[in-house]
Design an enzyme around this catalytic site. Structure first.
Site, short mmCIF file in Angstrom:
data_model
loop_
_atom_site.label_atom_id
_atom_site.label_comp_id
_atom_site.label_asym_id
_atom_site.label_seq_id
_atom_site.Cartn_x
_atom_site.Cartn_y
_atom_site.Cartn_z
N ASN A 45 33.17 43.41 39.17
CA ASN A 45 34.03 44.47 39.66
C ASN A 45 33.29 45.78 39.90
O ASN A 45 33.54 46.47 40.90
CB ASN A 45 35.18 44.73 38.69
CG ASN A 45 36.47 44.03 39.07
OD1 ASN A 45 37.53 44.37 38.57
ND2 ASN A 45 36.41 43.06 39.96
N ASN A 105 41.01 48.62 37.02
CA ASN A 105 41.41 47.98 38.28
C ASN A 105 42.40 46.87 37.98
O ASN A 105 42.14 46.01 37.14
CB ASN A 105 40.17 47.43 38.99
CG ASN A 105 40.50 46.55 40.17
OD1 ASN A 105 39.93 45.48 40.33
ND2 ASN A 105 41.41 46.99 41.01
N HIS A 262 42.64 45.28 47.83
CA HIS A 262 42.76 45.47 46.39
C HIS A 262 41.50 46.03 45.75
O HIS A 262 41.55 46.57 44.65
CB HIS A 262 43.12 44.12 45.75
CG HIS A 262 43.65 44.22 44.36
ND1 HIS A 262 44.72 45.00 44.01
CD2 HIS A 262 43.26 43.60 43.20
CE1 HIS A 262 44.98 44.87 42.72
NE2 HIS A 262 44.09 44.04 42.21
#
Length: 284
Positions: A45, A105, A262
């Protein structure tokens, strides 16, 4: 300095389980919390953001319990968000950190929110990037396309289903480079990783592990300064879900990003990093 997965890897033991985290930089502590999904980890991420963010903060990128290389309880006996939140506090305790900024996130945003609500003195500012459990979809389908694809992968963890989930994460599929796809698919095929995500999601739908109040119903009690970041074309947590927390959170700003799904930190990397640095250093 060039930060790599290997030279940033650290370990901490919390609740009898070894947790991997990545550390880079110096300054105010910033804990970065990944989302859920096929092949996810802290490095997957946020590894690409460390070079910039570590110039300003002591970045601590945690593999939440069961994800990446972190250990986990063999059987989950409470909601996974609470397990992950306890791991964040445990890591801070072990590292001797009294207070830290929290950046989350998706599922990590839910964990950051719960941590700040339950331990307000341990959290400084919050950056919530398309956070799970905080937004409320009032127009689109529930679950969203991205969550449906993730649930399909959980039931049938094939390469095809993993790739379908990854495609739902982005606005521009060119973002999914062959290297990114290969890395995520390899991680997603690990039986331990598959079991971990299946078990975590099972706690979300088990009435026995339901929280007294959902996160979205507790938002007015979150007094911290919050920056919400949302991709305009998010198919996992649709941008309409930002409207409720934007109204309920007493000290929050909302920023949306065009040409973005996203993964704001990947698809709008430079804008994401500028927004985070400005907010954490200067506030709302």
């Amino acid at each position: 300095m060039t930060y790599t997965l290997e030279n940033t890897t650290r370990w901490v033991t919390v609740g009898g389980h070894k947790l991997r985290y990545h550390e880079a930089g110096a300054g105010a502590p910033l804990v970065l919390l990944h989302g859920s999904g096929a092949g996810v980890s802290g490095w997957a991420n946020f590894g690409g953001n460390l070079e910039v963010l570590a110039q300003h903060f002591r970045c601590l990128v945690l593999d939440q319990p069961g994800f990446g290389e972190s250990g986990r309880p063999e059987v989950y006996e409470q909601n996974y968000l609470r397990i992950a939140s306890d791991a964040v506090i445990g890591m801070l305790d072990e590292l001797g950190i009294e207070k830290a900024h929290l950046l989350g996130n998706s599922m990590g945003g839910a964990v950051a929110t719960m941590t700040a609500l339950d331990h307000p003195g341990r959290a400084d500012k919050l950056v919530l990037m398309a956070p799970g459990g905080v937004g409320v979809n009032i127009l689109g389908p529930e679950p969203s396309e991205g969550i449906r694809r993730l649930m399909q992968f959980n039931v049938d963890p094939t390469e095809q289903n993993a790739l379908g989930f990854l495609r739902s994460m982005v606005f521009n599929e060119a973002t999914l480079t062959p290297e990114l796809i290969e890395t995520r698919l390899q991680a997603a095929s690990d039986p331990k990783a598959i079991a971990a995500i299946q078990d975590a999601y099972a706690t979300f739908y088990n009435p026995k592990f339901a929280e007294p109040l959902p996160l979205w119903a507790r938002l007015k009690g979150l007094r911290h300064e919050v920056l919400m970041l949302w991709g305009r074309d998010d198919r996992v947590t649709p941008v309409e879900g930002a409207l409720f927390p934007a109204r309920q959170l007493p000290n929050a700003d909302l920023r949306t990003f065009a040409r973005c799904g996203h993964w704001v930190q990947i698809e709008r990397k430079d804008a994401f990093e500028r927004a985070v640095i400005d907010f954490l250093q200067h506030g709302l």
